[in-house]
Motif scaffolding. Structure first.
Motif, PDB file in Angstrom:
ATOM      1  N   GLY A 144      15.126   4.550 -14.899  1.00  0.00           N
ATOM      2  CA  GLY A 144      13.759   4.299 -15.345  1.00  0.00           C
ATOM      3  C   GLY A 144      13.362   2.856 -15.416  1.00  0.00           C
ATOM      4  O   GLY A 144      12.354   2.523 -16.035  1.00  0.00           O
ATOM      5  N   HIS A 145      14.147   1.977 -14.806  1.00  0.00           N
ATOM      6  CA  HIS A 145      13.809   0.546 -14.851  1.00  0.00           C
ATOM      7  C   HIS A 145      12.919   0.127 -13.671  1.00  0.00           C
ATOM      8  O   HIS A 145      12.458  -1.022 -13.635  1.00  0.00           O
ATOM      9  CB  HIS A 145      15.077  -0.299 -14.842  1.00  0.00           C
ATOM     10  N   ALA A 146      12.714   1.010 -12.723  1.00  0.00           N
ATOM     11  CA  ALA A 146      11.884   0.686 -11.555  1.00  0.00           C
ATOM     12  C   ALA A 146      11.266   1.977 -11.028  1.00  0.00           C
ATOM     13  O   ALA A 146      11.752   3.076 -11.303  1.00  0.00           O
ATOM     14  CB  ALA A 146      12.711   0.000 -10.471  1.00  0.00           C
ATOM     15  N   GLU A 147      10.182   1.823 -10.278  1.00  0.00           N
ATOM     16  CA  GLU A 147       9.518   2.976  -9.683  1.00  0.00           C
ATOM     17  C   GLU A 147      10.020   3.203  -8.265  1.00  0.00           C
ATOM     18  O   GLU A 147      10.484   2.265  -7.589  1.00  0.00           O
ATOM     19  CB  GLU A 147       8.001   2.748  -9.668  1.00  0.00           C
ATOM     20  N   VAL A 148       9.898   4.466  -7.819  1.00  0.00           N
ATOM     21  CA  VAL A 148      10.333   4.801  -6.454  1.00  0.00           C
ATOM     22  C   VAL A 148       9.536   3.999  -5.423  1.00  0.00           C
ATOM     23  O   VAL A 148      10.070   3.514  -4.417  1.00  0.00           O
ATOM     24  CB  VAL A 148      10.173   6.317  -6.195  1.00  0.00           C
ATOM     25  N   GLY A 149       8.222   3.825  -5.667  1.00  0.00           N
ATOM     26  CA  GLY A 149       7.383   3.068  -4.740  1.00  0.00           C
ATOM     27  C   GLY A 149       7.825   1.630  -4.603  1.00  0.00           C
ATOM     28  O   GLY A 149       7.762   1.047  -3.518  1.00  0.00           O
ATOM     29  N   VAL A 150       8.275   1.044  -5.728  1.00  0.00           N
ATOM     30  CA  VAL A 150       8.761  -0.338  -5.680  1.00  0.00           C
ATOM     31  C   VAL A 150       9.991  -0.430  -4.794  1.00  0.00           C
ATOM     32  O   VAL A 150      10.129  -1.344  -3.967  1.00  0.00           O
ATOM     33  CB  VAL A 150       9.066  -0.850  -7.097  1.00  0.00           C
ATOM     34  N   LEU A 151      10.915   0.538  -4.946  1.00  0.00           N
ATOM     35  CA  LEU A 151      12.125   0.529  -4.122  1.00  0.00           C
ATOM     36  C   LEU A 151      11.767   0.711  -2.641  1.00  0.00           C
ATOM     37  O   LEU A 151      12.321   0.021  -1.766  1.00  0.00           O
ATOM     38  CB  LEU A 151      13.071   1.640  -4.574  1.00  0.00           C
ATOM     39  N   ALA A 152      10.828   1.632  -2.362  1.00  0.00           N
ATOM     40  CA  ALA A 152      10.418   1.833  -0.973  1.00  0.00           C
ATOM     41  C   ALA A 152       9.784   0.570  -0.403  1.00  0.00           C
ATOM     42  O   ALA A 152      10.061   0.164   0.738  1.00  0.00           O
ATOM     43  CB  ALA A 152       9.443   3.001  -0.889  1.00  0.00           C
ATOM     44  N   ALA A 153       8.922  -0.074  -1.205  1.00  0.00           N
ATOM     45  CA  ALA A 153       8.282  -1.312  -0.753  1.00  0.00           C
ATOM     46  C   ALA A 153       9.323  -2.402  -0.523  1.00  0.00           C
ATOM     47  O   ALA A 153       9.237  -3.177   0.439  1.00  0.00           O
ATOM     48  CB  ALA A 153       7.243  -1.762  -1.773  1.00  0.00           C
ATOM     49  N   PHE A 154      10.309  -2.477  -1.420  1.00  0.00           N
ATOM     50  CA  PHE A 154      11.381  -3.459  -1.274  1.00  0.00           C
ATOM     51  C   PHE A 154      12.076  -3.299   0.071  1.00  0.00           C
ATOM     52  O   PHE A 154      12.311  -4.271   0.794  1.00  0.00           O
ATOM     53  CB  PHE A 154      12.389  -3.310  -2.411  1.00  0.00           C
ATOM     54  N   LEU A 155      12.426  -2.057   0.401  1.00  0.00           N
ATOM     55  CA  LEU A 155      13.147  -1.816   1.650  1.00  0.00           C
ATOM     56  C   LEU A 155      12.285  -2.159   2.865  1.00  0.00           C
ATOM     57  O   LEU A 155      12.785  -2.698   3.865  1.00  0.00           O
ATOM     58  CB  LEU A 155      13.605  -0.354   1.711  1.00  0.00           C
ATOM     59  N   LEU A 156      10.992  -1.854   2.781  1.00  0.00           N
ATOM     60  CA  LEU A 156      10.098  -2.204   3.895  1.00  0.00           C
ATOM     61  C   LEU A 156       9.919  -3.720   4.006  1.00  0.00           C
ATOM     62  O   LEU A 156       9.886  -4.280   5.111  1.00  0.00           O
ATOM     63  CB  LEU A 156       8.736  -1.530   3.686  1.00  0.00           C
ATOM     64  N   LEU A 164       0.825  -1.202   0.000  1.00  0.00           N
ATOM     65  CA  LEU A 164       0.000   0.000   0.000  1.00  0.00           C
ATOM     66  C   LEU A 164       0.864   1.258   0.000  1.00  0.00           C
ATOM     67  O   LEU A 164       0.506   2.277  -0.623  1.00  0.00           O
ATOM     68  CB  LEU A 164      -0.930  -0.004   1.226  1.00  0.00           C
ATOM     69  N   VAL A 165       2.000   1.208   0.673  1.00  0.00           N
ATOM     70  CA  VAL A 165       2.947   2.339   0.638  1.00  0.00           C
ATOM     71  C   VAL A 165       3.430   2.557  -0.796  1.00  0.00           C
ATOM     72  O   VAL A 165       3.540   3.700  -1.278  1.00  0.00           O
ATOM     73  CB  VAL A 165       4.128   2.083   1.588  1.00  0.00           C
ATOM     74  N   LYS A 166       3.735   1.466  -1.483  1.00  0.00           N
ATOM     75  CA  LYS A 166       4.163   1.559  -2.889  1.00  0.00           C
ATOM     76  C   LYS A 166       3.086   2.251  -3.735  1.00  0.00           C
ATOM     77  O   LYS A 166       3.376   3.169  -4.520  1.00  0.00           O
ATOM     78  CB  LYS A 166       4.440   0.168  -3.442  1.00  0.00           C
ATOM     79  N   LEU A 167       1.827   1.823  -3.569  1.00  0.00           N
ATOM     80  CA  LEU A 167       0.740   2.441  -4.330  1.00  0.00           C
ATOM     81  C   LEU A 167       0.590   3.923  -3.987  1.00  0.00           C
ATOM     82  O   LEU A 167       0.372   4.755  -4.875  1.00  0.00           O
ATOM     83  CB  LEU A 167      -0.576   1.710  -4.048  1.00  0.00           C
ATOM     84  N   GLY A 168       0.716   4.248  -2.719  1.00  0.00           N
ATOM     85  CA  GLY A 168       0.592   5.633  -2.311  1.00  0.00           C
ATOM     86  C   GLY A 168       1.669   6.515  -2.903  1.00  0.00           C
ATOM     87  O   GLY A 168       1.413   7.656  -3.314  1.00  0.00           O
ATOM     88  N   ILE A 169       2.899   6.004  -2.978  1.00  0.00           N
ATOM     89  CA  ILE A 169       4.010   6.797  -3.528  1.00  0.00           C
ATOM     90  C   ILE A 169       3.892   6.932  -5.038  1.00  0.00           C
ATOM     91  O   ILE A 169       3.996   8.037  -5.601  1.00  0.00           O
ATOM     92  CB  ILE A 169       5.354   6.145  -3.142  1.00  0.00           C
ATOM     93  N   ASP A 170       3.675   5.810  -5.710  1.00  0.00           N
ATOM     94  CA  ASP A 170       3.710   5.825  -7.175  1.00  0.00           C
ATOM     95  C   ASP A 170       2.461   6.434  -7.802  1.00  0.00           C
ATOM     96  O   ASP A 170       2.515   6.970  -8.915  1.00  0.00           O
ATOM     97  CB  ASP A 170       3.888   4.403  -7.706  1.00  0.00           C
ATOM     98  N   ARG A 171       1.321   6.377  -7.103  1.00  0.00           N
ATOM     99  CA  ARG A 171       0.073   6.853  -7.714  1.00  0.00           C
ATOM    100  C   ARG A 171      -0.561   8.045  -6.991  1.00  0.00           C
ATOM    101  O   ARG A 171      -1.521   8.625  -7.492  1.00  0.00           O
ATOM    102  CB  ARG A 171      -0.942   5.707  -7.752  1.00  0.00           C
ATOM    103  N   GLY A 172      -0.039   8.384  -5.840  1.00  0.00           N
ATOM    104  CA  GLY A 172      -0.690   9.454  -5.097  1.00  0.00           C
ATOM    105  C   GLY A 172       0.150  10.685  -4.874  1.00  0.00           C
ATOM    106  O   GLY A 172      -0.366  11.690  -4.369  1.00  0.00           O
TER     107      GLY A 172
END
Length: 601
Positions: free
Chosen positions: A294-306, A59-67
């Motif tokens: 551009g190979h990954a989204e910031v939200g994906v990286l944040a979700a990965f770390l969490l 959900l954090v990933k969705l919030g960062i990448d889409r919100g």
């Protein structure tokens, strides 16, 4: 003294049986089987809790990448963040509720299982034969019912669900990472072989270490119980210093075993943390490079770390949980071994009826040897008519007490039959046998409680009137009524409030109330002084009337009331006849009688 300590270590340590693990699994299955439905609900709750917990980073990933507008091309849509926030709150609430429901239900199931386990062990200890208890010390019994059950309780009280949740988290995170970004996940999972090797090493080493801690704490408990149980002898023979050395040795063994287990944790847990931190640094570096290109989204990286935090933290916690699991497993193996201990005097599958026993005893070619292989009775043929009082005399080790224990069926003969009213004792139901045969020993064991309750042990359910009548019949009523609270006087630990003679009279009242067909008196007057013995002799004449009796006594004043005397030597009858006839015959009994009479001069 050093030899004494080494002997203590060597004889008390218990090596696990090769089949112990199989037996423990069978025991665990039988304990859990009645709770299949509740366990299914618990599994569902754990899965729901894990799912709710895994939703947060996504959900954090969705919030960062889409919100967040800078990352969405400038679109300003607050509904995304609101939706994500509501969903996050819902996931948190779901995790809380499922966790709470799980803990409440698992607590009920865990306590029910532990109650069942303690009851099984306690009942089995009571069913096991006297031979088992003579070789299995009271300290080891207490260790099973306290220390071992406590270790299983610790696992059931929360460690098990934490262990399962940790495993679910690791598997769930691994799957989610592969789904979010396979290249980044592969970099992350490159540490997995190191984790697997380290965990496998810890599993093997901790299994040995925690089994050793169970063995050494058992030694501590055994020595503590036996030392305090025999405190009179310890102080009388000034054994405190030697006991201190033995206790110091076994206590130090326990300290070193615990230290070894802690060192394993001290190596495993930091090593997991190092691997985790290195992996996070690599993911942050590689993941940042992928975001910049551009190979990954910031939200994906944040979700990965969490998610990585949820990946490595449970692995670290597995160390503590696994230790608890190993300790509980070792304890369960020991309890399973006790419960698998066969009873050497088993209950007959199809008991023969023994409705109105009269007390006729027959030994038909009976031989008996203890587990050590020592033959105590090579061959014995004997018939005791109903209502006859038999006195067994002879030197120490002649087999007198063994004959009594065979009649009471504390042991079964190695060969031959012991029959009561023509029925082999091995075919008699235990309840029927205990009603028909009662043994009174020199220990005169009284339980904590009132005088009345101790007499009442002779026949559960007896009324107060019957208890007092039994005491009056054997001459105990007068002294009992003279106690501070009469029949309601607390006798205290092992009857310590009463004299030896008074304890004997209470024991006789208990036997009289039981009204057995066969009464066995095993050195029942050996610890009494002369006045107490005279008082007990009068009670004996009452209690022995109209019943079969086997009297074992070194004091021949007790033997004189017998109808028949058997002189034993090496497990064989060397003389048999009425006391007066044997005295005139000038044999073994006449010599014993002369020695006893001279000792009174």
């Amino acid at each position: 003294m050093a030899v004494d300590v080494q002997r203590w270590r060597g004889t008390a340590t218990e090596e696990p049986d090769p089949t112990a693990r199989v037996a423990s699994r069978r025991l665990l299955g039988s304990l859990l089987r009645p709770y299949k439905r509740q366990i299914a609900v618990l599994v569902a709750l754990l899965l729901a809790q894990n799912f709710a917990g895994m939703a947060g980073p996504y959900l954090v990933k969705l919030g960062i990448d889409r919100g967040i507008p800078p990352l969405t091309g400038g679109r300003d849509d607050p509904t995304v963040l609101v939706t994500v926030a509501v969903a996050f709150a819902g996931a948190t609430a779901a995790e809380f509720l499922t966790r709470r429901w799980y803990l409440a239900l698992s607590g009920r199931v865990g306590n029910a299982v532990l109650l069942d386990l303690r009851t099984r062990v306690y009942r089995h200890f009571q069913r096991l034969s006297i031979g088992f208890h003579e070789r299995f010390t009271s300290g080891r019994v207490i260790a099973r019912l306290t220390s071992d059950v406590d270790n299983i309780s610790e696992l059931a009280d929360g460690a098990l669900d934490d262990l399962v949740l940790a495993g679910l988290s690791v598997l769930s995170v691994a799957g989610i990472l592969l789904w979010l970004d396979p290249p980044l996940a592969l970099v992350t999972l490159a540490s997995f072989p190191f984790l697997l090797w380290l965990s496998r090493w810890f599993q093997r080493a901790s299994a040995r270490a925690y089994r050793r801690t169970r063995e050494t704490i058992a030694l501590v408990i055994i020595h503590f119980v036996e030392s305090l149980g025999g405190i009179r002898a310890v102080q009388a023979f000034r054994r405190e210093r030697r006991n201190d050395e033995i206790f110091g040795a076994v206590n130090d063994d326990y300290r070193r075993a615990s230290l070894t287990a802690q060192r394993l944790v001290a190596t495993y847990s930091p090593a997991i943390k190092v691997i985790g931190n290195v992996s996070i640094a690599i993911v942050l570096t590689y993941g940042g490079w992928r975001v910049l290109h551009g190979h990954a989204e910031v939200g994906v990286l944040a979700a990965f770390l969490l998610y990585l935090r949820r990946f490595y933290e449970p692995i670290q916690e597995l160390a503590q949980f696994y230790n608890t699991l190993q300790s509980a497993t070792a304890a369960l193996e020991k309890l399973a071994a006790v419960l698998d201990e066969p009873c050497s005097v088993p209950e007959p599958a199809s008991p023969a009826p023994l409705r109105h026993p009269v007390g006729a005893l027959t030994f038909d070619r009976v031989s008996f040897a203890y587990r050590s292989g020592t033959v105590v009775i090579p061959s014995l043929d004997l018939h005791v008519p109903a209502g006859q009082t038999i006195a067994l005399v002879g030197a120490t080790g002649a087999g007198k007490s063994t004959v009594a224990k065979l009649v009471a069926r504390f042991y079964d003969p190695t060969s031959g039959e012991v029959r009561l009213d023509g029925v082999d004792l091995r075919s008699v139901a235990e309840d029927d046998l205990r009603r028909a045969v009662v043994m009174v020993t020199q220990e005169n064991y009284l339980f904590s409680g009132t005088v009345a309750s101790n007499i009442g042990f002779g026949r559960p359910g007896a009324s107060r009137v019957e208890i007092e009548a039994a005491a009056a019949a054997i001459g105990a009523d007068e002294f009992i009524r003279g106690l501070p609270d009469g029949y309601d006087t607390d006798v205290r630990k092992r009857g310590g409030r009463l004299s030896a003679g008074q304890r004997q009279l209470v024991a006789f009242a208990r036997a009289f109330l039981a009204d057995p067909a066969v009464l066995i008196l095993d050195e029942a007057t050996s610890s009494l002084d002369i006045p107490s013995e005279r008082l007990v002799q009068e009670a004996l004449r009452t209690i022995l009337a109209s019943r079969t009796a086997l009297v074992i006594a070194h004091r021949l004043s007790t033997v004189e009331i017998a109808d028949r005397v058997l002189v034993l030597s090496g497990g064989r009858i060397v003389e048999d006849g009425p006391p007066a006839s044997l005295i005139r015959g000038g044999g073994h009994y006449a010599e014993l009688h002369t020695q006893w009479r001279d000792s009174l001069l």
